[in-house]
Design an enzyme around this catalytic site. Sequence first.
Site, PDB file in Angstrom:
ATOM      1  CG  ASP A 110      -1.872   1.006   1.554  1.00 35.06           C
ATOM      2  OD1 ASP A 110      -2.455   1.480  -0.254  1.00 35.06           O
ATOM      3  OD2 ASP A 110      -2.392   1.528   2.322  1.00 35.06           O
TER       4      ASP A 110
ATOM      5  CG  ASN B 280      -7.112  -2.424  -6.872  1.00 33.05           C
ATOM      6  OD1 ASN B 280      -6.462  -3.242  -6.522  1.00 33.05           O
ATOM      7  ND2 ASN B 280      -7.345  -1.426  -5.455  1.00 33.05           N
TER       8      ASN B 280
END
Length: 275
Positions: A18, A66
């Site tokens: 991340d 995503n």
Amino acid sequence: MNLVEARNLPRHVGIIMDGNGRWAELRGEPREAGHKAGSAAVRRIVRVCRRLGVEALTLYAFSEQNWARPQNEVDALMGLLREFLMSERCEILENDIRLVAIGDISRLPEPVRDVLDPLRKASATNRQMTLALALSYGAREEIAAAARELAMEAVAGRLDPEAIDGELLAARLPSLSVGEPDLIIRTGGEQRLSNFLLYGAAYAELSFTERLWPDFTEDDLFAAIAAYQQRVRAAEPAAEGGGADELARANGALGAGRPWRAREVASHTGSRTGV
């Protein structure tokens, strides 16, 4: 390297990578630049894990959620994934690394699958380390798909519903094909699993760092593993109450067909685990 002991190495490490977008924004660059820098970090950490002797590394490369990102960012990520697979093909094969992919691979663009599928096949018999890429992956979706599969078999009369248990469900989860994760690392400052390896993470040790993924170094990895080793040592049963078999299991050996967790062994011996 001096932070990490050869003993008590995590067999399977999962990483939630991340912070690519924030890394780019802090530098006034497009998010795609952060993803490109993150790709270099992948290459760096795969090499370190192989050198350390980590048996399996699962990287959360692209989640099911995503796909909702802006199309130009998704396209850039898919392009970087294809580029990574092409550039790392020789290194993966020459270093005896087995590449697997978990997730809804059918959603990946054809140019990515055209590179991914042959590399998975070519590396299928490699044994030095397994690199699992979580692509179009979501743990809830994975569990739901496995449950549907079992339900369909039960309805068709091929499976007794009473026989469905945790072990049978786990056997249908592709993410567990390399075993349960011993250690899950998340970069970028958030402290949640975000739909990553939820079933297998039941007894995993968790490590969170503020470091954004493109800046994650081998020293950061060593620190996470060293902290994991300290936790495992603290949970080991005392020698006089345990015995060689239980100590071996606490050190991460495989027993009864699955990885034993140090805290599980300790709970049977009365040792304090801290949970």
